[in-house]
Enzyme design. Structure first.
Site, short mmCIF file in Angstrom:
data_model
loop_
_atom_site.label_atom_id
_atom_site.label_comp_id
_atom_site.label_asym_id
_atom_site.label_seq_id
_atom_site.Cartn_x
_atom_site.Cartn_y
_atom_site.Cartn_z
N CYS A 167 4.88 12.08 8.10
CA CYS A 167 6.10 11.45 7.57
C CYS A 167 5.82 10.05 7.04
O CYS A 167 6.59 9.52 6.24
CB CYS A 167 7.17 11.40 8.65
N ARG A 180 2.56 9.03 5.77
CA ARG A 180 1.44 8.93 4.84
C ARG A 180 1.07 10.29 4.26
O ARG A 180 1.24 11.33 4.91
CB ARG A 180 0.22 8.29 5.51
N ALA A 195 24.19 11.99 26.92
CA ALA A 195 23.27 13.07 26.55
C ALA A 195 22.73 12.88 25.14
O ALA A 195 22.31 13.83 24.49
CB ALA A 195 23.99 14.42 26.67
#
Length: 438
Positions: free
Chosen positions: A50, A52, A190
């Protein structure tokens, strides 16, 4: 033989451009085949994450290879408004080796010291190997990169200080309790941050993990993912006294736990230490609770302070890591330079041997009266003479093959003897001869 890398990263390109060049793992073979189809590429590898996209290539002609690699990246790119070329970088030889070693050691990562990039690089190497794209140089280079990353992690503190909110919370808990094994944890909320922190805590072998949320089903889902137990939101205050560690991050928009409530909880715990991490904004826990003895309350700003201090520690460790990378780059570059020596020596021997045979045949043709023993003696003398003449030049060539300025000597030898050595033969024979390199 030259090593080249052409690519872009979070340092040079925005995400909207990087995402246009992502090579998904499901179709990795096609880009690898396209890479190896380039005429100037002898070996190749693609690293795509994500942050390079980088093409690594081994080539005899780095200038032409660079042009072709840029073309391949342009061909793989989806349509977009941003120009590609201004965001690309191109590195060759020692600079390319250094870049790869820094990437493997997470010195070039967005988060200094993060471990994910090493696994991604190993996957890229495995893909290149499976497709037959890796040859003698990449088979030597990538294991050396992995070994460099291992040295950086074992010899520096670059990965020992938390630089994420979720893990900083765990680090603070360990400062208070030491060993977290068997401790009871309560997660209030959560969301993603709660889940990340909960997963980090689970790796510390904590005991029971209680999960509560306004939506009970979401609490159950998170509890199932981390091996915990869901508690109805209306009931969680009655379980608080069981918890050694409480982490809260909800969008409740106000105080869930008051100072008075927590004073009562500490009394129920008979003053046993309790650690609370409030990473909600607005805060879920009354800040006044910090005055309660044996209750340790930290909010998001406290964690960010820990992270900032830890980042500084990682930057200090990075200085030592850069020294390690420099050592490993020189080690590999020295080995790479020796690849030019063997073909040159082979070509020089071949040339001298051919001249020796020609002159010997011409001489013996006019000496038909000589006995077979005399002929063999003359041939032995000619071999000995060639070996003695070549001994000093070859000794110097071998020695200079290890030096940074060695290429100048090799080029001088090529011109003096008019040699055109083949670069391919002998490469495979040089594997595994560098001490300590797997």
């Amino acid at each position: 033989m030259h090593l080249l890398v052409v690519g872009l990263s979070h340092h040079t390109a925005p995400v909207e451009l990087r995402e246009q060049l992502t090579f998904h793992s499901c179709d990795a073979n096609s880009p690898l085949r396209a890479l190896m189809a380039l005429p100037s590429v002898a070996e190749g590898l693609i690293l795509s994450t994500c942050n390079r996209v980088e093409l690594y290539a081994v080539s005899h002609d780095p200038v032409e290879a660079g042009r072709q690699l840029r073309g391949l990246l342009s061909a793989q790119r989806q349509e977009g408004g941003l120009q590609l070329d201004p965001h690309l970088y191109e590195l060759a030889d020692a600079a390319a080796i250094r870049h790869l070693f820094r990437v493997a050691s997470s010195l070039d990562s967005m988060v200094l010291g993060e471990p994910q990039i090493l696994g991604q690089l190993k996957s890229a190497y495995a893909a290149a190997n499976a497709c037959g794209c890796a040859g003698p140089i990449l088979h030597r280079l990538l294991p050396r990169a992995f070994a460099t990353a291992k040295r950086v992690r074992s010899e520096t503190a670059i990965a020992q200080h938390a630089v994420s909110v979720s893990y900083a919370a765990v680090e603070l808990a360990r400062r208070i309790f030491g060993d977290l094994a068997g401790r009871t944890v309560m997660i209030i909320g959560a969301g993603k941050m709660c889940e990340l922190a909960a997963r980090h805590l689970v790796t510390q072998q904590v005991g029971t993990t209680l999960v509560t949320n306004r939506t009970l089903e979401r609490a159950r889902q998170l509890a199932a993912r981390i091996g915990g137990r869901a508690v109805a939101f209306e009931q969680f205050p009655y379980h608080l006294h069981q918890a050694d560690i409480v982490l809260t991050s909800t969008a409740a928009g106000g105080v869930l736990l008051t100072c008075e409530q927590l004073e009562q909880v500490i009394r129920q715990r008979r003053n046993r230490a309790m650690f609370l991490i409030d990473i909600a904004v607005p805060r879920n826990i009354d800040p006044a609770a910090n005055r309660i003895d044996n209750l340790y309350l930290y909010d998001i700003d406290d964690l960010q302070g820990v992270i900032a201090a830890n980042r500084q520690q990682r930057r200090k460790a990075a200085d030592k890591a850069e020294d390690i990378v420099d050592q490993e780059v020189e080690r590999f570059s020295r080995w790479l330079r020796t690849l030019e020596v063997k073909p040159l020596i082979v070509a020089l021997h071949r040339q001298m041997e051919e001249l020796r045979r020609q002159e010997l045949a011409r001489t013996l043709a006019g000496l038909s009266h000589l006995s077979e023993d005399d002929r063999q003696a003359i041939e032995a003398m000619s071999r000995s003479l060639v070996n003695k003449v070549l001994h000093q030049p070859i000794t110097v060539i071998k020695a200079m093959g290890h030096e940074k300025a060695g290429e100048l000597y090799l080029e001088t030898a090529r011109r003096l003897f008019r040699l055109e050595p083949e670069a391919g033969p002998g490469l495979a024979d040089t594997r595994d001869k560098e001490d300590g390199v797997p």
